[in-house]
Design a protein around this motif. Structure first.
Motif, mmCIF file in Angstrom:
data_model
loop_
_atom_site.group_PDB
_atom_site.id
_atom_site.type_symbol
_atom_site.label_atom_id
_atom_site.label_comp_id
_atom_site.label_asym_id
_atom_site.label_seq_id
_atom_site.Cartn_x
_atom_site.Cartn_y
_atom_site.Cartn_z
ATOM 1 N N SER A 181 0.815 -1.219 0.000
ATOM 2 C CA SER A 181 0.000 0.000 0.000
ATOM 3 C C SER A 181 0.845 1.264 0.000
ATOM 4 O O SER A 181 0.509 2.250 -0.669
ATOM 5 N N LEU A 182 1.944 1.255 0.752
ATOM 6 C CA LEU A 182 2.809 2.434 0.846
ATOM 7 C C LEU A 182 3.856 2.496 -0.255
ATOM 8 O O LEU A 182 4.116 3.560 -0.823
ATOM 9 N N ALA A 183 4.472 1.362 -0.546
ATOM 10 C CA ALA A 183 5.678 1.380 -1.384
ATOM 11 C C ALA A 183 5.396 1.395 -2.879
ATOM 12 O O ALA A 183 6.137 2.031 -3.645
ATOM 13 N N ILE A 184 4.346 0.702 -3.331
ATOM 14 C CA ILE A 184 4.105 0.655 -4.782
ATOM 15 C C ILE A 184 3.841 2.049 -5.357
ATOM 16 O O ILE A 184 4.424 2.415 -6.379
ATOM 17 N N PRO A 185 2.990 2.872 -4.718
ATOM 18 C CA PRO A 185 2.750 4.207 -5.303
ATOM 19 C C PRO A 185 3.787 5.270 -4.931
ATOM 20 O O PRO A 185 3.712 6.399 -5.428
ATOM 21 N N ALA A 186 4.768 4.943 -4.082
ATOM 22 C CA ALA A 186 5.714 5.960 -3.609
ATOM 23 C C ALA A 186 6.561 6.502 -4.760
ATOM 24 O O ALA A 186 7.254 5.730 -5.433
ATOM 25 N N PRO A 187 6.560 7.820 -4.998
ATOM 26 C CA PRO A 187 7.295 8.374 -6.134
ATOM 27 C C PRO A 187 8.808 8.336 -5.967
ATOM 28 O O PRO A 187 9.544 8.444 -6.959
ATOM 29 N N ASP A 188 9.285 8.171 -4.730
ATOM 30 C CA ASP A 188 10.726 8.179 -4.492
ATOM 31 C C ASP A 188 11.314 6.763 -4.409
ATOM 32 O O ASP A 188 12.474 6.596 -4.008
ATOM 33 N N ILE A 189 10.538 5.755 -4.810
ATOM 34 C CA ILE A 189 11.051 4.385 -4.907
ATOM 35 C C ILE A 189 11.010 3.983 -6.373
ATOM 36 O O ILE A 189 9.935 3.858 -6.964
ATOM 37 N N ARG A 190 12.180 3.813 -6.976
ATOM 38 C CA ARG A 190 12.245 3.479 -8.403
ATOM 39 C C ARG A 190 11.732 2.071 -8.667
ATOM 40 O O ARG A 190 11.948 1.152 -7.877
ATOM 41 N N ALA A 191 11.051 1.904 -9.800
ATOM 42 C CA ALA A 191 10.585 0.586 -10.219
ATOM 43 C C ALA A 191 11.750 -0.151 -10.868
ATOM 44 O O ALA A 191 11.976 -0.066 -12.070
#
Length: 212
Positions: free
Chosen positions: A106-116
């Motif tokens: 819930s937190l990490a997938i949409p986080a803009p500062d975590i690169r895919a």
């Protein structure tokens, strides 16, 4: 009391010491949040990406969901643990004298500062969470003993012991500890006395030598 984040690496999932680590973390008097690795669940995503050809963005989301899966395995082992999908969930669990297990999707997938990217495994996500929580320490639990206090983040990254995204995610002022299989037997006693097991790792060996 200061808080810590502990990444229980997915490589522990098939080890006899898994139960030992979970019991030790659940009995901690140091307030901490457990971050599950992806382990075999993330490996399934890697294999599927090779055969199905989906994007790194899709694989990134699926690998984070794999962390959720291992999180449920951890939660199933001890009633002193509580699921946490948000920072608020973590606060409630800690206030209720439970140890939260982060289910990160819930937190990490949409986080803009975590690169895919596959560079961002649970190592980097645990460091990211340490920053969000204002934690004082981060412990990574690995199934390797191939490290020492003479290592730094760069040397561990070069040998693939921590992921390529970890260094950029590790917040300033957070003490970084690394534990291996040999730490499992003493982890319970240390955590119950409010101390983190493992080896304190420098950010830069060069910087330590310069100041020393």
């Amino acid at each position: 009391m200061k808080r810590a984040v502990v990444n229980l690496g997915g490589s522990t999932a098939s080890e006899a010491a898994l139960g030992e680590w979970i019991a030790a973390l659940a009995g901690s008097t140091l307030p901490l949040v457990i971050v599950p690795g992806g382990g075999r669940f993330a490996n399934e995503v890697r294999d599927a990406q090779k055969s199905m050809g989906f994007s790194d963005k899709a694989a990134h989301a699926m690998a984070i969901l794999a962390m959720d899966q291992f999180g449920h395995v951890i939660l199933d082992r001890d009633d002193r643990l509580a699921p946490a999908r948000s920072l608020q969930d973590m606060e409630r669990a800690l206030r209720g004298r439970k140890i939260p297990v982060w289910l990160p999707s819930s937190l990490a997938i949409p986080a803009p500062d975590i690169r895919a990217s596959w560079d961002m495994t649970s190592d980097a996500l645990a460091a990211w969470l340490a920053g969000k929580l204002g934690a004082h320490a981060l412990l990574l639990v690995k199934q390797t003993a191939a490290f020492s206090s003479g290592d730094d983040v760069a040397s561990l990254t070069a040998r693939g012991i921590v992921d390529a995204g970890f260094a950029a995610m590790l917040p300033a002022g957070v003490d970084f500890h690394l534990a291996g299989p040999h730490d499992a037997t003493i982890a319970g006693a240390m955590l119950s006395s409010g101390k983190l097991p493992g080896t304190l790792i420098s950010r830069s060996v060069a910087a330590v030598r310069k100041t020393g």
